[in-house]
Design an enzyme around this catalytic site. Structure first.
Site, short mmCIF file in Angstrom:
data_model
loop_
_atom_site.label_atom_id
_atom_site.label_comp_id
_atom_site.label_asym_id
_atom_site.label_seq_id
_atom_site.Cartn_x
_atom_site.Cartn_y
_atom_site.Cartn_z
N HIS A 134 -0.62 -0.48 4.21
CA HIS A 134 0.35 -1.50 3.82
C HIS A 134 0.31 -1.72 2.31
O HIS A 134 1.36 -1.79 1.65
CB HIS A 134 0.05 -2.80 4.56
N GLU A 135 -0.89 -1.84 1.74
CA GLU A 135 -1.00 -2.07 0.30
C GLU A 135 -0.50 -0.87 -0.49
O GLU A 135 0.16 -1.02 -1.53
CB GLU A 135 -2.45 -2.40 -0.07
N HIS A 180 3.22 -0.95 -0.82
CA HIS A 180 3.68 -1.77 -1.94
C HIS A 180 3.65 -0.97 -3.24
O HIS A 180 4.55 -1.08 -4.07
CB HIS A 180 2.79 -3.01 -2.10
N GLU A 238 7.45 -7.66 2.41
CA GLU A 238 6.37 -7.53 3.38
C GLU A 238 6.82 -6.72 4.59
O GLU A 238 6.08 -5.87 5.09
CB GLU A 238 5.88 -8.91 3.82
#
Length: 315
Positions: free
Chosen positions: A130-131, A134, A202
């Site tokens: 997930h990071e 980003h 998100e």
């Protein structure tokens, strides 16, 4: 489109800072606030990642000091076709994580020691994916610069309160009312801009993260644990610096102050539902399914005070 949206959001934050300055002390303070915003933008572009990491006392680790975390990030970065980011650990029991940096070549990911202790290797992979999403989406610059300027808006609110106490609002077009508006509305407006940035991104990072790690249910399972853990455990650094809250994968703040009026993150249950739907689309059956999981080899035993679990990501 992403570049244009980023520019618009930066313009909105700068304008907000200028309006707050005008309400506090008229045109003179407005010009000062705009100049300050311009300088803040330049500093934030080059150094905001270091500033944010320092705010949270993050310590850089490598393959020898934190092998499982580092190797998991390294393998996921390969899968995402990204340069290897710097890896940090934040010594706090609250399970959480964030990414920062002005571009993929200058990115960093940070996980808390509480997160590493709480999650399974698969769930850790989901969070780090997930990071990295980003980073790949270039969200990190916008999120980091916004944190810096939102902090400046909050500082102006404090200046307004200080000025009103000592009669320093003679140049304000609204007098003491202008300072009161900044004190009350400024931080809320900054939080709303942060919400606009964080909520949509998100969902996007969740989806891409699920695709990067190969099993969206790993991230879904992790989000449930992180939500429960963050609700029970304080993150003192985040409470001192609430303008950075939108950078974390789960809101690190507790709803006992004004920052609890607005949340910078979508509802966790909605994020989990979206990831479960993505898993159905990908044909993934359970959180423990190991299909397409990259294999990593930790080198030496970690020298940091974190108990690393073993599993398909650590064997």
């Amino acid at each position: 489109m992403n570049t244009m949206r980023t520019a618009l959001l930066m313009a909105a934050m700068t304008a907000l800072l200028g309006v707050c300055g005008y309400l506090i002390g008229g045109q003179g303070v407005m010009l000062f606030a705009l100049a300050f915003a311009g300088i803040s933008n330049m500093i934030a572009f080059w150094n905001a990642d270091k500033i944010v990491l320092r705010m949270h006392n993050a310590k850089q680790v490598d393959q020898h000091s934190a092998p499982q975390l580092y190797n998991t990030v390294a393998e996921l970065a390969k899968r995402a076709d990204l340069p290897m980011p710097k890896v940090y650990i934040i010594d706090t029991e609250q399970p959480n994580a964030f990414a920062t940096g002005r571009n993929p070549d200058n990115a960093a990911v940070a996980a808390t020691s509480g997160l590493i202790r709480l999650l399974s290797p698969e769930e850790l992979a989901g969070v780090m994916a997930h990071e990295l999403a980003h980073v790949k989406n270039r969200d990190t610059l916008t999120m980091t610069v916004t944190a810096t300027i939102a902090g400046a808006v909050s500082a102006l609110g404090s200046m307004a309160m200080f000025g009103s106490l000592f009669g320093g609002n003679r140049n304000s077009p609204l007098g003491g009312l202008g300072a009161l508006i900044v004190m009350l509305v400024g931080p809320i407006a900054a939080a709303m801009v942060q919400m606009a940035i964080s909520r949509t991104r998100e969902y996007s990072a969740d989806r891409m993260g699920g695709e990067i790690c190969g099993n969206p249910l790993w991230l879904a399972s992790a989000l449930g644990k992180l939500h429960a853990g963050a609700a029970r455990i304080d993150n003192e650094a985040a409470e001192r610096n609430p303008a950075t809250a939108h950078m974390f994968i789960i809101n690190p703040l507790h709803a006992r102050r004004m920052d609890g009026l607005f949340t910078t993150h979508p509802a966790t249950e909605n994020r989990i539902a979206a990831l479960q739907e993505l898993a159905r689309e990908m044909g993934v059956g359970s959180p423990s399914q190991r299909a397409s999981a990259p294999r990593v080899q930790p080198t030496r035993k970690s020298r940091i005070p974190v108990t690393e679990k073993r599993g398909p990501w650590g064997r």
